[in-house]
Design a protein around this motif. Structure first.
Motif, PDB file in Angstrom:
ATOM      1  N   LYS A  33      38.403  40.993  36.685  1.00 15.45           N
ATOM      2  CA  LYS A  33      37.379  40.452  36.717  1.00 15.45           C
ATOM      3  C   LYS A  33      38.056  39.292  38.185  1.00 15.45           C
ATOM      4  O   LYS A  33      38.547  39.471  39.329  1.00 15.45           O
ATOM      5  CB  LYS A  33      38.557  38.605  35.864  1.00 15.45           C
ATOM      6  CG  LYS A  33      38.805  38.879  34.619  1.00 15.45           C
ATOM      7  CD  LYS A  33      39.189  37.886  33.564  1.00 15.45           C
ATOM      8  CE  LYS A  33      39.295  38.979  32.247  1.00 15.45           C
ATOM      9  NZ  LYS A  33      40.170  38.140  31.294  1.00 15.45           N
ATOM     10  N   ALA A  34      37.058  38.380  38.790  1.00 13.60           N
ATOM     11  CA  ALA A  34      36.821  38.035  39.963  1.00 13.60           C
ATOM     12  C   ALA A  34      38.071  37.264  40.556  1.00 13.60           C
ATOM     13  O   ALA A  34      39.378  38.217  42.249  1.00 13.60           O
ATOM     14  CB  ALA A  34      35.651  37.056  40.329  1.00 13.60           C
ATOM     15  N   ASP A  35      39.173  37.026  40.151  1.00 13.47           N
ATOM     16  CA  ASP A  35      40.259  36.725  40.861  1.00 13.47           C
ATOM     17  C   ASP A  35      41.339  37.833  40.815  1.00 13.47           C
ATOM     18  O   ASP A  35      42.409  37.861  41.370  1.00 13.47           O
ATOM     19  CB  ASP A  35      41.591  35.207  39.867  1.00 13.47           C
ATOM     20  CG  ASP A  35      40.958  35.970  38.250  1.00 13.47           C
ATOM     21  OD1 ASP A  35      41.019  36.961  37.936  1.00 13.47           O
ATOM     22  OD2 ASP A  35      42.675  35.134  37.337  1.00 13.47           O
ATOM     23  N   LYS A  37      40.187  40.946  41.296  1.00 10.19           N
ATOM     24  CA  LYS A  37      39.894  41.769  42.660  1.00 10.19           C
ATOM     25  C   LYS A  37      40.156  41.217  44.082  1.00 10.19           C
ATOM     26  O   LYS A  37      40.437  42.539  44.292  1.00 10.19           O
ATOM     27  CB  LYS A  37      38.009  41.647  42.226  1.00 10.19           C
ATOM     28  CG  LYS A  37      37.214  42.714  42.924  1.00 10.19           C
ATOM     29  CD  LYS A  37      35.938  42.599  42.518  1.00 10.19           C
ATOM     30  CE  LYS A  37      35.255  42.849  41.651  1.00 10.19           C
ATOM     31  NZ  LYS A  37      34.059  43.488  41.550  1.00 10.19           N
TER      32      LYS A  37
END
Length: 95
Positions: A33-35, A37
């Protein structure tokens, strides 16, 4: 000479094993997930820098003469243990 060659082979096998683990970690970063990454990428960057520092010591060990390799072995072992510990910690964070 044989002892030295066996030691170098052992390191190469262990390095291949940990390079494979780093590759798996990179694949996991790709689907994170972006957070998470950014954290994973930072960890991967740190691990790759430690691996590269180890490789410098390892190359020095490979190129050393028969008489000097025992002295370089100590520093290489220390660097290897730090790399191994960092990778193991990184793997546990990814799970």
């Amino acid at each position: 000479m044989e002892k030295r060659n066996l030691y170098l082979e052992k390191i190469e096998a262990n390095l291949a094993k940990y390079n494979a683990k780093l590759a798996v970690m990179k694949a996991e970063v790709a689907v994170a997930k972006a957070d998470m990454k950014l954290e994973y990428l930072s960890q991967m960057d740190n691990l790759e820098k430690k691996r590269d520092a180890f490789m410098v010591k390892y190359e020095q060990l490979k190129e050393s003469g028969e008489l000097g390799w025992e002295d370089l072995k100590v520093g290489t072992e220390k660097s290897w243990n730090e790399l191994k510990e960092s990778i193991e910690k990184g793997i546990s964070r990814f799970k």
